[in-house]
Design a protein around this motif. Structure first.
Motif, PDB file in Angstrom:
ATOM      1  N   GLN A  52       0.808  -1.107   0.148  1.00  0.00           N
ATOM      2  CA  GLN A  52      -0.013  -0.016   0.113  1.00  0.00           C
ATOM      3  C   GLN A  52       0.824   1.145   0.004  1.00  0.00           C
ATOM      4  O   GLN A  52       0.524   2.167  -0.715  1.00  0.00           O
ATOM      5  CB  GLN A  52      -1.086  -0.109   1.194  1.00  0.00           C
ATOM      6  N   GLU A  53       1.918   1.193   0.664  1.00  0.00           N
ATOM      7  CA  GLU A  53       2.763   2.467   0.821  1.00  0.00           C
ATOM      8  C   GLU A  53       3.592   2.640  -0.480  1.00  0.00           C
ATOM      9  O   GLU A  53       3.586   4.045  -0.746  1.00  0.00           O
ATOM     10  CB  GLU A  53       3.986   2.239   1.955  1.00  0.00           C
ATOM     11  N   ILE A  54       3.945   1.585  -1.167  1.00  0.00           N
ATOM     12  CA  ILE A  54       4.484   1.644  -2.318  1.00  0.00           C
ATOM     13  C   ILE A  54       3.720   2.255  -3.498  1.00  0.00           C
ATOM     14  O   ILE A  54       3.883   3.217  -4.131  1.00  0.00           O
ATOM     15  CB  ILE A  54       4.968   0.509  -3.132  1.00  0.00           C
ATOM     16  N   SER A  55       2.250   1.695  -3.374  1.00  0.00           N
ATOM     17  CA  SER A  55       1.187   2.440  -4.128  1.00  0.00           C
ATOM     18  C   SER A  55       1.167   3.899  -4.085  1.00  0.00           C
ATOM     19  O   SER A  55       0.742   4.718  -4.661  1.00  0.00           O
ATOM     20  CB  SER A  55       0.436   1.429  -4.230  1.00  0.00           C
ATOM     21  N   GLY A  95      19.601   5.556   6.515  1.00  0.00           N
ATOM     22  CA  GLY A  95      19.062   4.854   7.550  1.00  0.00           C
ATOM     23  C   GLY A  95      18.348   3.242   7.002  1.00  0.00           C
ATOM     24  O   GLY A  95      17.922   2.469   7.963  1.00  0.00           O
ATOM     25  N   ILE A  96      18.241   3.230   5.718  1.00  0.00           N
ATOM     26  CA  ILE A  96      17.230   2.109   5.325  1.00  0.00           C
ATOM     27  C   ILE A  96      18.010   1.294   4.330  1.00  0.00           C
ATOM     28  O   ILE A  96      18.913   1.739   3.422  1.00  0.00           O
ATOM     29  CB  ILE A  96      16.154   2.760   4.462  1.00  0.00           C
ATOM     30  N   ALA A  97      18.096  -0.124   4.725  1.00  0.00           N
ATOM     31  CA  ALA A  97      18.798  -1.145   4.155  1.00  0.00           C
ATOM     32  C   ALA A  97      17.972  -1.749   3.045  1.00  0.00           C
ATOM     33  O   ALA A  97      16.822  -2.215   3.501  1.00  0.00           O
ATOM     34  CB  ALA A  97      19.482  -2.146   5.157  1.00  0.00           C
ATOM     35  N   THR A  98      18.338  -1.725   1.930  1.00  0.00           N
ATOM     36  CA  THR A  98      17.806  -2.386   0.845  1.00  0.00           C
ATOM     37  C   THR A  98      18.876  -3.138  -0.050  1.00  0.00           C
ATOM     38  O   THR A  98      20.057  -2.785   0.037  1.00  0.00           O
ATOM     39  CB  THR A  98      17.077  -1.478  -0.127  1.00  0.00           C
ATOM     40  N   LEU A 120      12.606   5.973   2.665  1.00  0.00           N
ATOM     41  CA  LEU A 120      13.163   5.472   1.392  1.00  0.00           C
ATOM     42  C   LEU A 120      12.621   6.116   0.153  1.00  0.00           C
ATOM     43  O   LEU A 120      13.287   6.379  -0.818  1.00  0.00           O
ATOM     44  CB  LEU A 120      12.620   3.954   1.347  1.00  0.00           C
ATOM     45  N   ALA A 121      11.238   6.539   0.128  1.00  0.00           N
ATOM     46  CA  ALA A 121      10.587   6.903  -0.912  1.00  0.00           C
ATOM     47  C   ALA A 121      11.114   8.557  -1.186  1.00  0.00           C
ATOM     48  O   ALA A 121      11.497   8.621  -2.575  1.00  0.00           O
ATOM     49  CB  ALA A 121       9.365   7.055  -0.599  1.00  0.00           C
ATOM     50  N   VAL A 125      14.506   9.114  -0.982  1.00  0.00           N
ATOM     51  CA  VAL A 125      15.654   8.991  -1.860  1.00  0.00           C
ATOM     52  C   VAL A 125      15.337   8.365  -3.344  1.00  0.00           C
ATOM     53  O   VAL A 125      15.718   8.839  -4.342  1.00  0.00           O
ATOM     54  CB  VAL A 125      16.476   7.623  -1.130  1.00  0.00           C
ATOM     55  N   ILE A 126      14.247   7.411  -3.280  1.00  0.00           N
ATOM     56  CA  ILE A 126      13.837   7.085  -4.741  1.00  0.00           C
ATOM     57  C   ILE A 126      13.537   8.240  -5.297  1.00  0.00           C
ATOM     58  O   ILE A 126      13.816   8.750  -6.681  1.00  0.00           O
ATOM     59  CB  ILE A 126      13.100   5.905  -4.521  1.00  0.00           C
ATOM     60  N   GLU A 127      12.624   9.238  -5.094  1.00  0.00           N
ATOM     61  CA  GLU A 127      12.265  10.262  -5.749  1.00  0.00           C
ATOM     62  C   GLU A 127      13.064  11.095  -6.320  1.00  0.00           C
ATOM     63  O   GLU A 127      13.085  11.619  -7.454  1.00  0.00           O
ATOM     64  CB  GLU A 127      11.076  11.141  -4.738  1.00  0.00           C
ATOM     65  N   GLU A 128      14.196  11.459  -5.498  1.00  0.00           N
ATOM     66  CA  GLU A 128      15.277  12.428  -5.770  1.00  0.00           C
ATOM     67  C   GLU A 128      15.696  11.623  -7.262  1.00  0.00           C
ATOM     68  O   GLU A 128      16.275  12.352  -8.058  1.00  0.00           O
ATOM     69  CB  GLU A 128      16.295  12.277  -4.936  1.00  0.00           C
ATOM     70  N   HIS A 129      16.052  10.213  -7.151  1.00  0.00           N
ATOM     71  CA  HIS A 129      16.727   9.633  -8.314  1.00  0.00           C
ATOM     72  C   HIS A 129      15.671   9.667  -9.304  1.00  0.00           C
ATOM     73  O   HIS A 129      16.414   9.953 -10.658  1.00  0.00           O
ATOM     74  CB  HIS A 129      17.037   8.352  -8.013  1.00  0.00           C
ATOM     75  N   LEU A 130      14.651   9.369  -9.418  1.00  0.00           N
ATOM     76  CA  LEU A 130      13.632   9.394 -10.279  1.00  0.00           C
ATOM     77  C   LEU A 130      13.670  11.014 -10.830  1.00  0.00           C
ATOM     78  O   LEU A 130      13.447  11.059 -11.965  1.00  0.00           O
ATOM     79  CB  LEU A 130      12.162   9.075 -10.084  1.00  0.00           C
TER      80      LEU A 130
END
Ligand code: PLP
Length: 495
Positions: A402-405, A444-447, A483-484, A486-491
């Motif tokens: 749900q959070e991803i979506s 601070g988030i491990a993936t 995490l989102a 960080v991902i948004e910055e890259h997108l």
């Protein structure tokens, strides 16, 4: 150093205020002086009486030190004419070429070629717990009270066998309990004798490779695949051939099939890391191929207990009529990773050699833990724990999806979520998932970046593996929001 100077040299270094007793200091100083050639072979040492007086310590202390160093081979004593430094330096002629080894500060230079390859491609992470480490069970839910009660029962008056080395193959009652469980839950065809208890899948694969392959043999791995077993196989000197996967699992081309490997390693129930289930047609093809071309299949069934939409599927081993499949599993994902108990199920003809080789190579023990685990299974706690954790992980998986979506809508799709302890959030092909994982770790988030599981440098798919099992329900949204960002910055960078 002249003998007359030795007393001064020692006196300067002997620290009577130190917590290290004088005899130990004196021993250490003399040893160091001999090893550094400060005291060459044949040099006579002062008498014990003289040295004791000059250092202001008891004569007995010096006698004790001389005697001990004589026992260790540093000194020659008791000849009547005094105490001398023994000749213990290596004979250069015997050593052959006396060229001094170049000093090196690069630890890699000391490693063998396979050691260097292992370290260069190592995938192990320093973070093993927390949002969103893939593949780690929620160890806080481990039923420690039950375990410790069962353990106390054995510990109260432990049978000597349980404190000894393990018999070949492991603790018999655990092999029986496990055979029962695997027959019922995974349709594995086995008798207890075919079960070999190991410290986990890593060791199981290592053992299978040592017993069934020779260095240089070709082995197929799925591409992408779990880096850990890839490293185990690589370190054994095998030629790894990555085979692409499609929606039905490992997908060898006609050219691949024309040159059969000695062994292949597959994850039919839940492809690691992408998550698809191997189709029935693909399973039958692989089994027939293995039968005709005489190759081994290792079935890594690492987390199939946790399926959310439907019942766990039958194992590949259960369909094998030709005894070509070696089935490997682990308790790490069900109970806790640090338990380090796993198992192999081998064809009947291999049961004895595998059991003997295990004991011969690794000198297994931990029988108390194995005894506790067999009670834990036999008394039904294992099945209830799996049922309970399936619900826990199922609801965490829902929250994470749900959070991803909510954050990304259709821009990030999810795959591999029907089973296991992780899912893959797929990202557009142009983003650098390794850099995202690094930036996330700094936050601070491990993936784990999906591309790191592929063999080739230019991975066909980008994404992040997100483990949801070891994050509490209430923390998922907060950690995913970090995490989102960080991902948004890259997108955005790549828009
Ligand atoms: C596909 C796969 N196989 C094996 C393992 C490791 O198993 P074990 O801890 O029993 O060595 C893992 C761990 O993450 C895994 O993901």
């Amino acid at each position: 150093m002249r003998t007359s100077l030795l007393s001064d040299w020692l006196a300067q270094r002997l620290d009577k205020a130190s917590v290290e007793p004088s005899y130990r200091q004196l021993q250490r100083l003399l040893r160091e002086a001999i090893l550094a050639h400060e005291l060459p072979a044949g040099r006579k040492l002062p008498s014990s009486r003289m040295l004791a007086t000059e250092l202001g310590i008891a004569r007995n202390t010096v006698i004790q030190v001389y005697e001990q160093l004589a026992v260790e081979g540093y000194l020659l004593a008791g000849t009547g004419s005094g105490t001398f430094v023994a000749d213990s330096s290596p004979d250069q002629q015997m050593l052959g070429s006396a060229a001094a080894a170049p000093a090196s500060s690069d630890s890699g230079e000391h490693l063998s070629q396979r050691g260097q390859r292992l370290i260069a491609s190592a995938g192990v992470s320093r973070r093993q717990w927390g949002a969103f480490v893939p593949g780690v069970a929620d160890v806080t839910r481990f039923p420690a009270a039950i375990w410790s009660r069962l353990q106390a029962r054995h510990m109260r008056n432990p049978r000597p066998e349980l404190l000894s080395y393990a018999p070949p193959g492991g603790h018999a009652p655990l092999r029986e309990a496990l055979a029962d469980y695997l027959r019922n839950a995974r349709s594995v065809r086995c008798e207890p004798e075919q079960i070999i208890i190991t410290t986990g899948i890593h060791q199981s694969v290592d053992l299978a490779v040592r017993l069934l392959c020779d260095p240089g043999d070709a082995v197929w791995t799925e591409d992408p695949c779990y880096w850990g077993v890839r490293s185990v196989m690589q370190a054994s000197g095998l030629q790894l051939k990555p085979i692409a996967v499609d929606a039905e699992g490992i997908n060898p081309s006609p050219e691949d099939l024309a040159t059969p490997p000695r062994m292949m390693l597959v994850t039919p129930s839940h492809q690691y890391p992408l998550g698809m289930v191997m189709s029935l047609a693909r399973r039958r093809m692989l089994l027939e191929f293995a039968r005709q071309r005489d190759c081994w299949i290792i079935e890594d069934d690492y987390d199939s207990e946790f399926r959310y939409a439907n019942r766990p599927l039958m194992s590949l081993q259960g369909m094998d009529d030709a005894d070509r499949v070696i089935y490997v599993g682990s308790f790490g994902k069900i109970l806790y990773p640090g338990l380090r108990i796993g198992y192999l199920v081998v064809p009947p003809a291999l049961a004895e050699p595998f059991a003997v080789a295990l004991a011969e190579l690794y000198r297994e023990g931990q029988l108390l833990q194995q005894a506790v685990l067999s009670d834990f299974i036999a008394e039904g706690h294992f099945s209830s724990h799996i049922r309970r954790m399936r619900n826990v992980y199922g609801s965490r998986r829902e929250i994470l999806m749900q959070e991803i979506s909510r954050h990304f809508g259709d821009a990030v799709s999810v795959r591999g979520d029907e089973a296991g302890l992780h899912l893959v959030a797929t990202l557009p092909g142009h983003v650098d998932d390794r850099q995202i994982a690094q930036d996330a770790l700094a936050a601070g988030i491990a993936t784990r970046p999906l591309s790191s599981y592929y063999n080739q440098a230019n991975a066909p798919e980008r994404g992040l593996l997100l483990g949801y099992a070891c994050v509490q329900d209430d923390d998922i949204a907060r950690h995913f929001a970090t995490l989102a960002r960080v991902i948004e910055e890259h997108l955005q960078i790549h828009r």
